[in-house]
Design an enzyme around this catalytic site. Structure first.
Site, PDB file in Angstrom:
ATOM      1  N   TYR A  71      16.083  29.771   9.325  1.00 23.67           N
ATOM      2  CA  TYR A  71      14.874  30.478   9.782  1.00 23.67           C
ATOM      3  C   TYR A  71      14.832  30.554  11.306  1.00 23.67           C
ATOM      4  O   TYR A  71      15.063  29.545  11.985  1.00 23.67           O
ATOM      5  CB  TYR A  71      13.629  29.760   9.279  1.00 23.67           C
ATOM      6  CG  TYR A  71      13.335  29.993   7.812  1.00 23.67           C
ATOM      7  CD1 TYR A  71      13.066  31.278   7.338  1.00 23.67           C
ATOM      8  CD2 TYR A  71      13.317  28.926   6.919  1.00 23.67           C
ATOM      9  CE1 TYR A  71      12.783  31.491   5.992  1.00 23.67           C
ATOM     10  CE2 TYR A  71      13.037  29.130   5.583  1.00 23.67           C
ATOM     11  CZ  TYR A  71      12.770  30.412   5.113  1.00 23.67           C
ATOM     12  OH  TYR A  71      12.498  30.621   3.794  1.00 23.67           O
ATOM     13  N   ARG A  82     -10.537  -0.462  14.671  1.00 25.45           N
ATOM     14  CA  ARG A  82     -10.239   0.380  13.514  1.00 25.45           C
ATOM     15  C   ARG A  82     -11.091  -0.033  12.328  1.00 25.45           C
ATOM     16  O   ARG A  82     -11.865   0.752  11.803  1.00 25.45           O
ATOM     17  CB  ARG A  82      -8.741   0.307  13.173  1.00 25.45           C
ATOM     18  CG  ARG A  82      -8.331   1.252  12.066  1.00 25.45           C
ATOM     19  CD  ARG A  82      -6.844   1.238  11.780  1.00 25.45           C
ATOM     20  NE  ARG A  82      -6.408   0.013  11.103  1.00 25.45           N
ATOM     21  CZ  ARG A  82      -5.191  -0.150  10.584  1.00 25.45           C
ATOM     22  NH1 ARG A  82      -4.300   0.831  10.674  1.00 25.45           N
ATOM     23  NH2 ARG A  82      -4.853  -1.270   9.994  1.00 25.45           N
ATOM     24  N   MET A 140      12.254  24.258   3.386  1.00 26.52           N
ATOM     25  CA  MET A 140      11.470  23.483   2.420  1.00 26.52           C
ATOM     26  C   MET A 140      12.363  22.695   1.463  1.00 26.52           C
ATOM     27  O   MET A 140      12.125  21.516   1.195  1.00 26.52           O
ATOM     28  CB  MET A 140      10.561  24.415   1.610  1.00 26.52           C
ATOM     29  CG  MET A 140       9.635  23.674   0.667  1.00 26.52           C
ATOM     30  SD  MET A 140       8.722  24.777  -0.424  1.00 26.52           S
ATOM     31  CE  MET A 140       7.622  25.586   0.717  1.00 26.52           C
ATOM     32  N   LYS A 166       0.845  -1.203   0.000  1.00 20.61           N
ATOM     33  CA  LYS A 166       0.000   0.000   0.000  1.00 20.61           C
ATOM     34  C   LYS A 166       0.878   1.250   0.000  1.00 20.61           C
ATOM     35  O   LYS A 166       2.071   1.170   0.299  1.00 20.61           O
ATOM     36  CB  LYS A 166      -0.909  -0.021   1.233  1.00 20.61           C
ATOM     37  CG  LYS A 166      -0.162  -0.008   2.561  1.00 20.61           C
ATOM     38  CD  LYS A 166      -1.066  -0.384   3.734  1.00 20.61           C
ATOM     39  CE  LYS A 166      -0.308  -0.351   5.050  1.00 20.61           C
ATOM     40  NZ  LYS A 166      -1.094  -0.933   6.160  1.00 20.61           N
TER      41      LYS A 166
HETATM   42  C1  LIG Z   1      -0.378  -1.869   6.882  1.00 17.68           C
HETATM   43  C2  LIG Z   1      -0.936  -3.173   7.299  1.00 17.68           C
HETATM   44  C3  LIG Z   1      -0.132  -4.307   7.380  1.00 17.68           C
HETATM   45  C4  LIG Z   1       1.383  -4.247   7.281  1.00 17.68           C
HETATM   46  O1  LIG Z   1       1.871  -3.747   8.505  1.00 17.68           O
HETATM   47  P1  LIG Z   1       3.441  -3.630   8.823  1.00 17.68           P
HETATM   48  O2  LIG Z   1       3.448  -3.213  10.255  1.00 17.68           O
HETATM   49  O3  LIG Z   1       3.978  -2.609   7.907  1.00 17.68           O
HETATM   50  O4  LIG Z   1       4.035  -4.973   8.606  1.00 17.68           O
HETATM   51  C5  LIG Z   1      -0.731  -5.531   7.611  1.00 17.68           C
HETATM   52  N1  LIG Z   1      -2.070  -5.622   7.792  1.00 17.68           N
HETATM   53  C6  LIG Z   1      -2.890  -4.538   7.757  1.00 17.68           C
HETATM   54  C7  LIG Z   1      -4.333  -4.700   7.979  1.00 17.68           C
HETATM   55  C8  LIG Z   1      -2.344  -3.280   7.533  1.00 17.68           C
HETATM   56  O5  LIG Z   1      -3.139  -2.213   7.521  1.00 17.68           O
END
Ligand SMILES: *Cc1c(COP(=O)(O)O)cnc(C)c1O
Length: 384
Positions: free
Chosen positions: A272, A150, A320, A51
């Site tokens: 800055y 979640r 930046m 992802k």
């Molecule tokens: C992002 C995610 C993972 C991977 O998690 P890592 O901690 O990066 O290994 C696995 N399962 C779900 C549901 C996630 O959202």
């Protein structure tokens, strides 16, 4: 009126000579990390979570390299990520969408053979209908909320679905899954509590394969591994937990170009807000990476770069497009225009940068900006 495809709005990163930063991604190390995880969790299968553009490293390069190394199960967050990745993967690879089934996306998802992670009764109902409309069996993963609150079915909805005959008839469940909230703390009792709750809920769906563990979970005892493990960050070289030496190979190297070096008298301010004041004559080097490139502002007066193994502290705030370093520790003339300093590499790990920035490796990786010149090396060829 039909909306037109928007033209690219991005300015190109340019070639190596133009870039202010150079990001090297080691695909052989990535494949080795997958192999290490796969060995660790066997006989469970080892998926890859790609992802957010493979945590910022480029899903279109990372996922095919993992496929060449034998991985066949790929998780993304959005359907759009799955659709753009699909043509780059072998036809027997499976793509799963973690964030669920958005209203209106059922048809493209079903037609492409992409597997949604169903998170509610309402999503299950819409997926059932999509299957019937398509006139063939349709696959899904069912996510059960084992305590993270979640995503996923709460227990009451899981029980309702388990007795829903039409769902059982129309939808083939590839897995039931859940996600651990504290897997990066192996000693946390919440892990065993979530596993117990997951097992109780998964028992409602007998003989459906199970998936629970992320990177951290892969390093928990074997009863967390179930049938499929879903690592993300450990593939990319970050420490999977806080329990000692990192077993993963580094995948990312980041270097920044020096664009100016100056000597300043004692008492001179830098950057800055003039938050750094030289307490003696100092040499300051400016490098061409800033917070717009994901080098977080929280690293101001905290983080560092390295040159020839010498630590060069960040002096003043992160701008930046640039950062000022105190390079007084280097001999005069050692560092000049066009030289490269290390931001992530043998002297400074990804996890160290995250600690200095007060964040986690995930945020450092996914913040890496589009202006870097990207180099992919060590393309994987063997399978395991
Ligand atoms: C992002 C995610 C993972 C991977 O998690 P890592 O901690 O990066 O290994 C696995 N399962 C779900 C549901 C996630 O959202």
């Amino acid at each position: 009126m039909e909306q037109r495809e928007s033209p690219s709005t991005k300015i190109e990163a340019g070639n190596a000579a133009m870039a202010g930063g150079r990001l090297t991604i080691d695909l052989a190390a990535l494949a080795a990390n997958h192999a290490l995880l796969a060995r660790r969790v066997a006989p469970a299968a080892c998926a890859a979570v790609v992802k957010a553009d493979a945590y910022g490293l480029g899903a279109l390069r990372v996922a095919p390299a993992l496929a060449a190394a034998g991985c066949r199960d790929f998780f993304v967050a959005h359907l759009a990520e799955a659709l753009s990745l699909q043509p780059h993967l072998p036809s027997d690879a499976r793509l799963y969408v973690l964030n669920g089934l958005q209203p209106g996306s059922e048809r493209p998802c079903a037609e492409a053979g992409i597997v949604p992670v169903l998170n509610s009764l309402e999503q299950a109902r819409r997926w059932c209908e999509a299957g019937r409309a398509l006139g063939r069996p349709i696959t899904a993963i069912l996510q059960l909320d084992s305590g993270m609150s979640r995503l996923g079915f709460p227990p009451s909805e899981a029980e309702a679905l388990a007795t829903d005959e039409s769902f059982r008839a129309d939808v083939k469940l590839a897995y039931v899954m859940s996600h651990l909230a504290c897997a990066d703390h192996p000693g946390d009792n919440a892990n065993a509590a979530q596993r117990a709750r997951f097992e109780a809920l998964a028992a409602l769906f007998p003989s459906v394969p199970r998936s629970l563990a992320n990177s951290g979970g892969a390093f928990l005892p074997a009863d967390f591994h179930c049938d499929l493990v879903r690592p993300g960050v450990a593939l990319y070289g970050a420490a999977p937990n806080d329990a000692g030496p990192n077993p993963m190979r580094p995948v990312v190297q980041l270097e920044a170009r020096v664009i100016q070096v100056r000597t300043i008298p004692a008492g001179t301010g830098v950057g800055y807000g003039l938050t750094f004041k030289a307490d003696r004559e100092a040499r300051i080097a400016t490098i061409a990476v800033g917070y717009a490139d994901g080098w977080l502002r929280s690293l101001g007066n905290r983080g560092a770069a390295y040159f020839n193994g010498v630590r060069l502290p960040i002096a003043g705030r992160v701008s930046m497009d640039s950062i000022t370093l105190d390079v007084t520790a280097l001999p005069e003339g050692a560092l000049g225009l066009g030289d490269w300093v290390e931001l992530i590499g043998p002297n400074q790990t990804l996890d160290q940068v995250a600690a200095d920035a007060g964040t986690i490796s995930y945020e450092i990786l996914t913040s890496l900006g589009p202006r870097y010149h990207r180099i992919y090396r060590g393309a994987a060829t063997s399978s395991h």
